[in-house]
Motif scaffolding. Structure first.
Motif, mmCIF file in Angstrom:
data_model
loop_
_atom_site.group_PDB
_atom_site.id
_atom_site.type_symbol
_atom_site.label_atom_id
_atom_site.label_comp_id
_atom_site.label_asym_id
_atom_site.label_seq_id
_atom_site.Cartn_x
_atom_site.Cartn_y
_atom_site.Cartn_z
ATOM 1 N N ALA A 97 0.842 -1.201 0.000
ATOM 2 C CA ALA A 97 0.000 0.000 0.000
ATOM 3 C C ALA A 97 0.878 1.251 0.000
ATOM 4 C CB ALA A 97 -0.918 -0.010 1.217
ATOM 5 N N LEU A 98 1.986 1.161 0.715
ATOM 6 C CA LEU A 98 2.919 2.286 0.766
ATOM 7 C C LEU A 98 3.470 2.578 -0.628
ATOM 8 C CD1 LEU A 98 4.698 4.222 2.535
ATOM 9 C CD2 LEU A 98 6.355 2.362 2.671
ATOM 10 N N LEU A 99 3.856 1.513 -1.331
ATOM 11 C CA LEU A 99 4.360 1.685 -2.702
ATOM 12 C C LEU A 99 3.268 2.228 -3.611
ATOM 13 C CD1 LEU A 99 6.538 -1.410 -3.702
ATOM 14 C CD2 LEU A 99 7.269 0.949 -3.391
ATOM 15 N N ASP A 100 2.077 1.626 -3.481
ATOM 16 C CA ASP A 100 0.960 2.014 -4.346
ATOM 17 C C ASP A 100 0.649 3.508 -4.230
ATOM 18 O OD1 ASP A 100 0.676 -0.477 -5.359
ATOM 19 O OD2 ASP A 100 -1.031 -1.055 -4.082
ATOM 20 N N ALA A 101 0.864 4.041 -3.049
ATOM 21 C CA ALA A 101 0.472 5.433 -2.814
ATOM 22 C C ALA A 101 1.460 6.424 -3.415
ATOM 23 C CB ALA A 101 0.328 5.674 -1.313
ATOM 24 N N MET A 102 2.579 5.930 -3.931
ATOM 25 C CA MET A 102 3.592 6.842 -4.467
ATOM 26 C C MET A 102 3.568 6.854 -5.992
ATOM 27 S SD MET A 102 6.946 6.314 -2.095
ATOM 28 C CE MET A 102 6.841 4.610 -1.606
ATOM 29 N N ASN A 103 4.004 7.981 -6.574
ATOM 30 C CA ASN A 103 4.178 7.991 -8.022
ATOM 31 C C ASN A 103 5.598 7.528 -8.359
ATOM 32 O OD1 ASN A 103 5.956 10.156 -7.759
ATOM 33 N ND2 ASN A 103 4.326 11.677 -8.045
ATOM 34 N N LEU A 104 5.893 7.432 -9.661
ATOM 35 C CA LEU A 104 7.178 6.856 -10.073
ATOM 36 C C LEU A 104 8.358 7.639 -9.494
ATOM 37 C CD1 LEU A 104 6.528 5.968 -13.833
ATOM 38 C CD2 LEU A 104 6.643 4.399 -11.894
ATOM 39 N N ASP A 105 8.278 8.977 -9.539
ATOM 40 C CA ASP A 105 9.379 9.793 -9.022
ATOM 41 C C ASP A 105 9.588 9.529 -7.536
ATOM 42 O OD1 ASP A 105 9.951 10.998 -11.427
ATOM 43 O OD2 ASP A 105 8.462 12.592 -11.120
#
Lengths: 652, 482
Positions: free
Chosen positions: B346-354
């Protein structure tokens, strides 16, 4: 290492848009490069001599040639470096023609790209290792799957060449589709008369072992050493005892058995021999119709058989044959034309296939060679032939041409006129395709001498007129007019398709097949007989539509490949195979599971399970290398380190 | 050689020798003009292309990577491209987890006769990469620290396993012990508040077995060491999936392993427990309540309720009971509800590529490259022969850069594709607490989406999806080239 780089001008092919001298100059800065030159034609005799001279003079132990595609000249230059005493795998090629000079005009970019491609090649070469081929023994024996005319020809040629042959035929007799034909184009000679003697030769040749009513169950091994398990289907008759006298079928009470050999144009007995010239001439019981099997009592054949050959308890049996190569000649089937509702979808008895018509024409057919309507036994007066039923039809997913229908339709129309001089024949066609020797002349004769009326156009509907005849509605696209013909009989030139179980056989043989189920040859033009699996060859229609002369030619060609293979006592493998580092291997078998060729087996080293590559089976795809997480399996000449060196040369 | 500045970008192509390399030749023969960026590496088969080559190129400065092979059904090696299709499709989904735009990687099929198509592919792909521009690196990404949230309420009541039939289990183990080289379990560690693995060879060893929320370690990691010997193992639900996966991969033989199982009531997040305990000299005792334990250190009581201190994975756990066992005791717990998205994911999902690039740069700066994650992983069976510390093959340098460390994480994650059961031992072992589990969870989700909700370590007879293929893949589609 001491590496020499040769940047070929290829006349102006490369030098026209690449500064070859500059590429050679840049190459001198790459690691281990001690010599670089830019010859005019590297592949020509002086160019190759220059490479050899440079290897000696500069004590090179690796060579990079930047020129055309390695698919073109890699083999050439490998021989060159080998002549100069290097291992042939201490050579790399940079493709600066097809991939550079021919696809871009800008010299600066091209020169830069060429230098980079040389850099990659040098990086790879620095990780190359000399590789040596291994030799292994060959079982000089050929297995042929399918006893049609292609398989028969291949069998006879191999046997004549002194190579023992195992011929496996699914049906109870060899002969294939050709045995069902009445006459053959373009000479109109009798099919049985030209095929029959060849079939007899097969039966009598001491070098040929024939398994009829048999199928391939399992194939293992590799070129030179295949092991093939063959299933011999139960025939319920001991063929050792059966003399082919036919007493059984005379007395058999189940006379309503569909006659497969006669394309269901008539009926036969549950125990029968398909036709008088059958090879082997042995009876077979059709258990689906035999009363002994369906009702549990009868036994008439067992009572009348003078040889006591009947064995109702017979089971399928298996034999395993060791052979050195396999020729697939499994032929074709007609597609199920009943999907064409516009032609009646099989509901009208007088709308038949051309192969059924062939049986009506044949003197050994159900009507003794008289053309009569299946519905009422009357002679037809008007016959319509419809071509391309299931060929060249994208709407049913069959875009390919079946190849021989134009010719046999012309033949059947001519024969019809011979049998029924008063009859009229019409042919609806899309295009007439008659490119063979004497073919076009033959089809012209149908029109000019026999008065067959050819109408260019498709038929939109066939339906009964209620008075015993059929209305054929079509279009004449040359005149741009609708056409309506009252016909007594309609003959469909049904398109061919690959044999139903061809893909299953292909998977056993580990060869590829196209999306229609035809087996894939190794190269469309240059390797039409070989497959991508060494030691498996193709003959006949299993590879693609072809007529009898082409099938026979390919049968002979396949035999020639087999004989050439067996001309040597030992075979050499391609050393670009996978190698297992037993220390790294944990014996998980992931490589074994993925290998498309069954080339990896499990072995035990100090009580631990390890993978082991059978080098002669390995085809060098490298799937195992990318599957093994430990990097324990490495494909020689495309190892992780070699590819990584190329990646690293490009990306830093 | 560098790329031509302002003109070209670094595009690497992996082409199979038989079809696509021939197709590129055909394009050349037809003088089909193409952009000059692409550099082609010839490989025998698209199946030879290890997805790690692609990641390696992308992490080392490639702006785009293109793989091309024979059309499905037309593979020179009959099925190489079917395997390639699955592996490359998984990679395509995975790259964004690292913060790499997956438009920078593409794979396609071009036959030796399709020169024109090759021209189209190269032109379209090069245009795409030029639109994206030069690939941003990891080293210079701005630092970004983020941490995963606490997981939501558990799907089953968490407890301390106080009432589990441990004594009956010990009895059962003792009965089986004569036939086994040893039984792997947990025993008290250096003090009451910690456990350590137990290798019970004698009946009196079995008496040392403990059960409870301190049994966080997944003992399946030790099983492959006993390959060929008959051993027993005590498992929690999650551990049993690791055992099943080992069985699926022939790393352990079914007849060699006896699985003893009790229903798990959750384990403690020992990282947070130790943090709260702080420095201490002596553990004065440990008391198990129904839903909490109390640890006394240096005379001070610390209370740890399972609701608060359980591992995150235990809250989303849907398999508290072993999926496969020989001896099973205790009552089946009732699991209610669907497994939530794991916190790390979920932590990863919440971030954009940058942000992800920044995130991983920040995390990898902290990575010690100690390989504890690898050593704790029950699926990392290469042991001494891991490709990340070998010279042949030489995948990684010994440099301490961010990209090297991230590449190691990628090796681990991709090698676990379709195999990772999500036991979380890698992350638990990490001494600096990097949430690396997110990468594995990301791939596991992709594998589930692509291959009919496949989950690793459920069915001992199932073929892991990346070791198989379908001729027609239901969820993998060829992309258009226009």
């Amino acid at each position: 290492m001491r590496i020499g780089v040769f940047v070929c001008h290829c006349g102006s092919n490369i030098a026209g848009t690449v500064d070859c001298a500059k590429v050679a100059e840049i190459a001198k800065n790459f690691p281990d490069v001690v010599y670089a030159d830019d010859p005019m034609y590297t592949c020509a005799e002086p160019g190759q001599a220059a490479i050899e001279a440079a290897i000696h003079e500069h004590k090179l132990d690796g060579v990079v040639v930047a020129s055309c595609s390695p698919r073109m000249h890699e083999a050439t230059f490998r021989r060159t470096v080998e002549r100069a005493g290097l291992n042939r795998y201490m050579f790399e090629m940079a493709n600066i023609r097809e991939h550079v000079s021919w696809i871009g005009k800008e010299q600066q970019a091209n020169t830069n790209k060429s230098a980079e491609l040389v850099e990659i090649a040098v990086a790879k070469l620095r990780n190359n290792r000399p590789l040596a081929a291994k030799t292994f023994d060959v079982t000089k024996k050929t297995l042929i799957v399918g006893g049609g005319v292609a398989g028969i020809q291949a069998a006879l040629d191999c046997a004549e060449g002194g190579i023992p042959v195992i011929l496996v035929e699914r049906e109870s007799t060899i002969g294939g589709k050709m045995a069902k034909l009445d006459k053959t184009f373009p000479t109109v000679d009798c099919s049985a008369c030209i095929l029959g003697p060849k079939m007899v030769d097969v039966a009598q040749h001491p070098g040929i072992t024939l398994y009829a009513c048999a199928e391939i169950e399992e194939v293992s091994g590799y070129v030179g050493n295949f092991s093939v398990k063959i299933r011999k289907r139960a025939t319920y008759i001991d063929w050792e005892k059966c003399t082919g006298c036919g007493a059984c079928s005379e007395k058999c009470p189940s006379k309503k058995t569909p006659d497969v050999f006669n394309e269901f144009t008539g009926t036969t007995t549950a125990i029968n021999i398909p036709f008088p010239q059958a090879i082997p001439k042995k009876a077979v019981i059709n258990a689906q119709y035999c009363r002994q099997f369906t009702k549990g009592k009868c036994g008439v054949c067992a009572k009348v058989c003078p040889a006591g050959a009947i064995d109702y308890a017979m089971q399928d049996s298996f034999v395993t044959e060791e052979v050195g190569c396999i020729i697939a000649a499994t032929g074709y089937e007609l597609m199920d034309w009943t999907i064409y509702q516009e032609y009646g979808g099989g509901r009208y008895p007088d709308v038949i296939t051309s192969l059924q018509y062939e049986r009506l024409l044949s003197a050994s057919g159900p009507t003794g060679g008289h053309i009569v309507r299946p519905s009422d036994g009357r002679e037809p007066q008007t016959i319509v032939f419809i071509q391309c039923v299931g060929s060249r039809d994208n709407s049913i997913g069959r875009p390919y041409c079946s190849g021989f229908c134009c010719m046999y339709t012309a033949k059947q129309a001519i024969l019809t006129k011979d049998h029924l001089p008063q009859s009229r024949s019409y042919v609806f066609y899309m295009d007439i395709r008659t490119p063979g020797k004497m073919y076009d002349e033959f089809s012209r004769r149908a029109v000019e001498e026999y008065g067959v009326e050819y109408i260019r156009g498709r038929v939109s509907a066939v339906y009964p007129d209620g008075l015993g005849r059929y209305v054929v509605m079509g279009a004449d696209t040359l005149l741009g007019e609708p056409v309506e013909i009252r016909a007594d009989m309609v003959v469909l030139a049904v398109g061919i398709e690959a044999a139903k179980n061809a893909p299953a056989l292909a998977e056993k043989l580990r060869i590829s097949y196209d999306k229609y189920g035809f087996f894939m040859e190794s190269h469309v033009k240059l390797k039409p007989v070989e497959t991508n699996t060494a030691g498996v060859f193709l003959a006949g229609v299993c590879q693609g539509a072809k007529d009898i002369p082409a099938s026979v030619a390919q049968g002979s060609a396949a035999a020639a490949k087999a004989l050439a293979l067996f001309a040597r006592d030992k075979l050499e493998n391609d050393p670009q195979t996978a190698q297992v580092d037993a220390r790294r291997c944990v014996g998980c078998g992931k490589c074994i599971r993925c290998c498309p060729f069954g080339a990896i087996t499990e072995t035990e080293i100090r009580n631990e399970k390890k993978a082991q590559v059978i080098e002669t089976v390995c085809q060098g795809c490298g799937l195992c290398t990318s599957t093994c997480p430990q990097g324990a399996v490495q494909l020689s000449h495309a190892t992780d380190n070699q590819i990584l060196a190329e990646v690293n040369a490009l990306c830093r | 050689m560098p790329v031509m500045k302002d003109k070209e970008l670094r595009i690497v192509g992996f082409l199979c020798n038989w079809c696509s390399y021939g197709g590129a030749d055909t394009a050349g023969v037809a003088r089909a003009e193409q952009p000059t960026d692409l550099r082609i590496i010839r490989v025998p088969c698209s199946g030879r292309v290890d997805p790690l080559f692609i990641v390696k190129a992308l992490l080392s400065g490639a702006d785009g990577v293109l793989v091309s092979g024979c059309h499905p059904r037309d593979c020179h090696y009959s099925s190489g491209n079917f395997y390639a299709r699955r592996r490359l499709e998984v990679l395509k989904h995975f790259l964004p987890a690292l913060g790499i735009d997956n438009a920078r990687f593409e794979y396609t099929w071009v036959s030796a006769s399709e020169g024109q198509r090759w021209q189209q592919v190269v032109t379209a792909f090069t245009r795409r990469i030029h639109t994206l521009g030069a690939a941003p690196g990891f080293e210079d990404a701005p630092l970004l620290m983020k941490t995963a949230d606490m997981a939501p309420a558990p799907l089953r009541p968490l407890g301390t396993g106080k009432n589990a039939p441990l004594e009956s289990l010990k009895q059962a183990i003792k009965e089986k012990l004569p036939d086994l080289a040893c039984v792997i379990g947990w025993k008290q560690g250096y003090d009451d508040a910690h456990t350590t693995p137990l290798f019970a060879k004698k009946p009196e060893d079995v008496d040392e077995l403990v059960w409870g929320p301190l049994n966080a370690a997944n003992l399946a990691v030790y099983l492959p060491l006993f390959k060929g010997k008959k051993v027993g193992i005590v498992v929690k639900g999650c551990d049993s999936r690791s055992v099943v996966e080992l069985l699926q991969e022939n790393l352990v033989a079914r007849e060699d392993v006896t699985i003893f199982a009790l229903p798990c009531e959750g384990t403690l997040d020992m990282g947070r427990v130790n943090e709260k305990l702080g420095r201490y000299n002596v553990v004065g005792g440990i008391a198990h309540g129904a839903t909490n334990i109390t640890i006394t250190t240096d005379g001070q009581e610390h209370d740890f309720s399972m609701a608060e201190y359980a591992q995150n994975k235990c809250r989303g756990c849907t398999e508290p009971e072993a999926v496969l066992s020989d001896v099973r005791m205790g009552d089946s717990p009732l699991v209610q509800g669907e497994a939530p998205v794991p916190q790390e994911l979920a932590l990863l999902d919440a971030m954009n590529l940058d942000e992800r690039r920044s995130f991983w740069r920040t995390q990898m700066e902290r990575c010690l490259r100690c390989y504890a994650c690898r050593n704790a992983c029950p699926m990392c069976v290469c042991r001494d022969y891991c490709i990340s510390d070998s010279r042949d093959p030489h995948w990684m340098t010994q440099e301490a850069g961010v990209t090297q460390k991230l590449f190691f994480q990628t090796i681990h994650a991709l090698h676990l594709a379709g195999r990772c059961t999500g036991c979380g031992e890698c992350q638990r072992a990490c001494p600096v607490g990097i949430p690396i589990l997110g990468l594995r969870q990301h791939i596991a989700r992709t594998v589930g989406e692509l291959f009919d909700n496949y989950r690793a370590g459920i069915d001992p007879a199932a073929v892991p999806p990346l070791l198989g293929y379908e001729v027609e893949e239901r969820n993998i589609r060829e992309r258009e080239w226009k």
